[in-house]
Motif scaffolding. Structure first.
Motif, PDB file in Angstrom:
ATOM      1  N   MET A 163       1.521  13.211  -5.739  1.00  0.00           N
ATOM      2  CA  MET A 163       1.814  11.606  -6.691  1.00  0.00           C
ATOM      3  C   MET A 163       2.629  10.776  -5.623  1.00  0.00           C
ATOM      4  N   ASN A 164       3.992  11.821  -4.966  1.00  0.00           N
ATOM      5  CA  ASN A 164       5.123  10.864  -4.670  1.00  0.00           C
ATOM      6  C   ASN A 164       4.673  10.622  -3.583  1.00  0.00           C
ATOM      7  N   ALA A 165       3.787  11.193  -2.346  1.00  0.00           N
ATOM      8  CA  ALA A 165       2.701  10.793  -1.314  1.00  0.00           C
ATOM      9  C   ALA A 165       2.261   9.556  -1.291  1.00  0.00           C
ATOM     10  N   GLN A 166       1.691  10.098  -2.633  1.00  0.00           N
ATOM     11  CA  GLN A 166       0.749   8.561  -2.533  1.00  0.00           C
ATOM     12  C   GLN A 166       1.515   7.780  -3.335  1.00  0.00           C
ATOM     13  N   SER A 167       2.133   7.235  -3.767  1.00  0.00           N
ATOM     14  CA  SER A 167       3.565   6.364  -3.937  1.00  0.00           C
ATOM     15  C   SER A 167       3.410   5.510  -2.641  1.00  0.00           C
ATOM     16  N   ASN A 168       4.124   6.873  -1.673  1.00  0.00           N
ATOM     17  CA  ASN A 168       4.194   6.043  -0.612  1.00  0.00           C
ATOM     18  C   ASN A 168       3.315   5.289   0.247  1.00  0.00           C
ATOM     19  N   ARG A 169       2.301   5.935   0.122  1.00  0.00           N
ATOM     20  CA  ARG A 169       1.572   5.415   0.972  1.00  0.00           C
ATOM     21  C   ARG A 169       0.979   4.338  -0.130  1.00  0.00           C
ATOM     22  N   LEU A 170       1.148   3.695  -0.848  1.00  0.00           N
ATOM     23  CA  LEU A 170       0.741   2.268  -1.706  1.00  0.00           C
ATOM     24  C   LEU A 170       2.434   1.985  -1.094  1.00  0.00           C
ATOM     25  N   SER A 171       2.978   1.856  -1.470  1.00  0.00           N
ATOM     26  CA  SER A 171       4.290   1.039  -0.766  1.00  0.00           C
ATOM     27  C   SER A 171       4.000   0.626   0.637  1.00  0.00           C
ATOM     28  N   THR A 172       3.080   1.381   1.968  1.00  0.00           N
ATOM     29  CA  THR A 172       2.841   0.433   2.793  1.00  0.00           C
ATOM     30  C   THR A 172       2.224   0.172   2.581  1.00  0.00           C
TER      31      THR A 172
ATOM     32  N   GLY B  64       3.916 -11.604  14.137  1.00  0.00           N
ATOM     33  CA  GLY B  64       4.523 -10.207  15.280  1.00  0.00           C
ATOM     34  C   GLY B  64       4.763  -9.086  13.836  1.00  0.00           C
ATOM     35  N   TYR B  65       4.352  -9.000  12.852  1.00  0.00           N
ATOM     36  CA  TYR B  65       4.907  -7.791  12.327  1.00  0.00           C
ATOM     37  C   TYR B  65       3.665  -7.031  12.729  1.00  0.00           C
ATOM     38  N   LYS B  66       4.145  -5.654  12.782  1.00  0.00           N
ATOM     39  CA  LYS B  66       3.421  -4.104  13.192  1.00  0.00           C
ATOM     40  C   LYS B  66       3.378  -3.524  12.110  1.00  0.00           C
ATOM     41  N   ARG B  67       2.079  -2.844  11.367  1.00  0.00           N
ATOM     42  CA  ARG B  67       2.043  -2.943   9.779  1.00  0.00           C
ATOM     43  C   ARG B  67       2.268  -0.813   9.894  1.00  0.00           C
ATOM     44  N   ALA B  68       3.016  -0.916   8.543  1.00  0.00           N
ATOM     45  CA  ALA B  68       3.342   0.817   8.276  1.00  0.00           C
ATOM     46  C   ALA B  68       2.468   1.877   7.936  1.00  0.00           C
ATOM     47  N   SER B  69       1.969   3.425   8.372  1.00  0.00           N
ATOM     48  CA  SER B  69       1.056   3.899   7.797  1.00  0.00           C
ATOM     49  C   SER B  69       1.824   4.829   6.969  1.00  0.00           C
ATOM     50  N   THR B  70       1.351   5.424   5.878  1.00  0.00           N
ATOM     51  CA  THR B  70       1.659   6.821   5.728  1.00  0.00           C
ATOM     52  C   THR B  70       0.910   8.138   6.347  1.00  0.00           C
ATOM     53  N   GLU B  71       1.532   9.126   6.820  1.00  0.00           N
ATOM     54  CA  GLU B  71       0.921   9.738   7.471  1.00  0.00           C
ATOM     55  C   GLU B  71       1.549  11.236   6.560  1.00  0.00           C
ATOM     56  N   PHE B  72       0.169  11.855   6.732  1.00  0.00           N
ATOM     57  CA  PHE B  72       0.996  13.343   5.158  1.00  0.00           C
ATOM     58  C   PHE B  72       0.265  14.448   6.006  1.00  0.00           C
ATOM     59  N   SER B  73       1.189  15.619   5.774  1.00  0.00           N
ATOM     60  CA  SER B  73       1.001  16.930   6.258  1.00  0.00           C
ATOM     61  C   SER B  73       1.667  17.881   4.999  1.00  0.00           C
ATOM     62  N   SER B  74       1.086  19.250   4.943  1.00  0.00           N
ATOM     63  CA  SER B  74       0.992  19.934   4.034  1.00  0.00           C
ATOM     64  C   SER B  74       2.707  20.627   4.569  1.00  0.00           C
ATOM     65  N   MET B  75       2.627  21.120   2.529  1.00  0.00           N
ATOM     66  CA  MET B  75       3.600  22.093   2.878  1.00  0.00           C
ATOM     67  C   MET B  75       3.253  23.473   2.025  1.00  0.00           C
ATOM     68  N   ILE B  76       3.618  24.742   2.764  1.00  0.00           N
ATOM     69  CA  ILE B  76       3.135  26.159   2.316  1.00  0.00           C
ATOM     70  C   ILE B  76       3.981  27.320   1.416  1.00  0.00           C
ATOM     71  N   LEU B  77       3.468  27.388   0.954  1.00  0.00           N
ATOM     72  CA  LEU B  77       4.587  28.222   0.402  1.00  0.00           C
ATOM     73  C   LEU B  77       4.232  29.965   0.685  1.00  0.00           C
TER      74      LEU B  77
ATOM     75  N   ILE C 164      -7.307   1.168  -2.452  1.00  0.00           N
ATOM     76  CA  ILE C 164      -8.160   1.928  -3.492  1.00  0.00           C
ATOM     77  C   ILE C 164      -8.187   3.612  -3.956  1.00  0.00           C
ATOM     78  N   GLU C 165      -7.938   4.030  -2.363  1.00  0.00           N
ATOM     79  CA  GLU C 165      -8.004   5.945  -2.171  1.00  0.00           C
ATOM     80  C   GLU C 165      -6.968   5.972  -2.568  1.00  0.00           C
ATOM     81  N   SER C 166      -5.599   5.263  -2.235  1.00  0.00           N
ATOM     82  CA  SER C 166      -4.922   5.885  -2.801  1.00  0.00           C
ATOM     83  C   SER C 166      -4.233   5.931  -4.418  1.00  0.00           C
ATOM     84  N   GLN C 167      -4.476   4.836  -5.411  1.00  0.00           N
ATOM     85  CA  GLN C 167      -4.997   5.096  -6.552  1.00  0.00           C
ATOM     86  C   GLN C 167      -6.068   5.788  -7.601  1.00  0.00           C
ATOM     87  N   ARG C 168      -6.971   5.556  -6.497  1.00  0.00           N
ATOM     88  CA  ARG C 168      -7.368   7.393  -7.314  1.00  0.00           C
ATOM     89  C   ARG C 168      -6.888   8.454  -6.879  1.00  0.00           C
TER      90      ARG C 168
END
Length: 337
Positions: free
Chosen positions: A14-23, A35-48, A309-313
């Motif tokens: 949920m936090n990751a998708q919230s960050n994506r919605l913020s960007t 001159g604005y440059k778009r921001a994007s959220t990149e995801f990476s997995s955390m393995i235990l 839409i993807e982030s919301q789902r």
């Protein structure tokens, strides 16, 4: 598998998708920002680590990236002080704190003091320029830069230094005959002066000469300014004379996408961006400067709405994981009863 771990994983998603919605929200809000440059959220997995037949669910972490090296579309305007860069490089601007930054936002207009300032309040920087003499550039720093100022210096005038005059003696003149003529010239204040010339026939063949242009000019008011593709800033006078004042400096780094974004659509040197290199438009990897043009943001609204839409789902799906874990935990608690 720990139910608490399941819930933490759901929260991580949920936090990751919230960050994506913020960007996405930031991109949509700045879709019309020059001159604005778009921001994007990149995801990476955390393995235990897992073992003994039990699986420990990890999570996901995010990193925000900016597409600084991706140019936006060029739109043309009617203002000569609107500037865009056709190619690589950034304008060098100065903030209110006196620090220099890089930007692609070239919507400059003269302020009350004549300095060229963009919509975010940053002042365009350049080198003082003399016709035919390129200023010395400090390639790895901002030394020598000054604010580009178009304040009127009043009426411009230039004193005459050279000139030529053609004259003919009467065909029937005898040796010793004197004729008189005059010539209008300009003093250092642009005032007209009349010089009288007396010439005497001293031999059978009289001299003859060509031409007549006198240099210098009378006072003339400022009529505007223009900026060429090399970044040379000219003040234009009513008599058509162009007075070069400045040459706009550009800067670049080895990895523009690693620049550090700052408020006001400007960038400062980042840890991994590489060193800042300065130079002039049209040289090296620097593009040409377009006067009467602006670079639009590189935001694609359709792409942002799709990401929304993807982030919301995905956010909803992660909340279901959290909710399910919570319900299972409640079942365990109720077993004791």
């Amino acid at each position: 598998m720990s139910l608490y771990g399941t819930m933490r994983t759901g929260v991580s998603g949920m936090n990751a998708q919230s960050n994506r919605l913020s960007t996405v929200a930031e991109n949509i809000a700045n879709a019309n920002t020059t001159g604005y440059k778009r921001a994007s959220t990149e995801f990476s997995s955390m393995i235990l680590p897992s073992g003994n037949g039990a699986y420990n669910s990890g999570g996901v972490q995010t990193e925000v990236r900016y597409s600084i090296s991706q140019p936006g579309a060029t739109t043309f305007t009617t203002s000569a002080s609107d500037l865009a860069i056709d190619g690589g490089g950034f304008f060098i601007v100065e903030g209110a704190n006196g620090q220099e930054y890089l930007t692609r936002a070239g919507s400059f207009v003269p302020d009350s003091e004549g300095n060229l300032v963009n919509a975010a309040g940053f002042t365009l920087m350049g080198y003082e320029y003399e016709a035919g003499v390129d200023p010395t550039v400090v390639v790895n720093g901002f030394d020598g830069l000054t604010r580009v100022n178009l304040a009127s210096k009043g009426l411009i005038a230039a004193g005459s230094t050279t000139g030529s005059m053609g004259a003919n003696l009467p065909s029937g003149a005898a040796v010793g005959d004197i004729s008189t003529t005059s010539l209008v010239v300009y003093d250092s204040q642009g005032n007209t002066r009349i010089l009288d010339f007396n010439y005497e026939k001293t031999a059978a063949n009289a001299f003859n000469a060509d031409g007549g242009s006198i240099d210098g000019n009378a006072p003339s008011k400022v009529a505007g300014y223009q900026i060429d593709s090399d970044g040379i800033v000219y003040v234009k006078y009513e008599n058509g004379k162009l007075d070069p004042r400045y040459r706009i400096a550009l800067a670049n780094v080895q990895s523009p996408d690693k620049l550090k974004p700052e408020s006001g659509n400007v960038y400062s040197q980042g840890v991994d961006s590489g060193v800042i290199i300065t130079g002039f438009a049209g040289s090296g990897d620097f593009g040409e400067i377009l006067s009467g043009a602006l670079e639009s943001s590189n935001v694609d609204i359709a792409e942002e709405l799709t990401a929304m839409i993807e982030s919301q789902r995905n956010y909803t799906a992660n909340s279901k994981v959290f909710q399910t874990g919570s319900e299972l935990l409640e079942v365990l608690v109720n077993l004791k009863r």
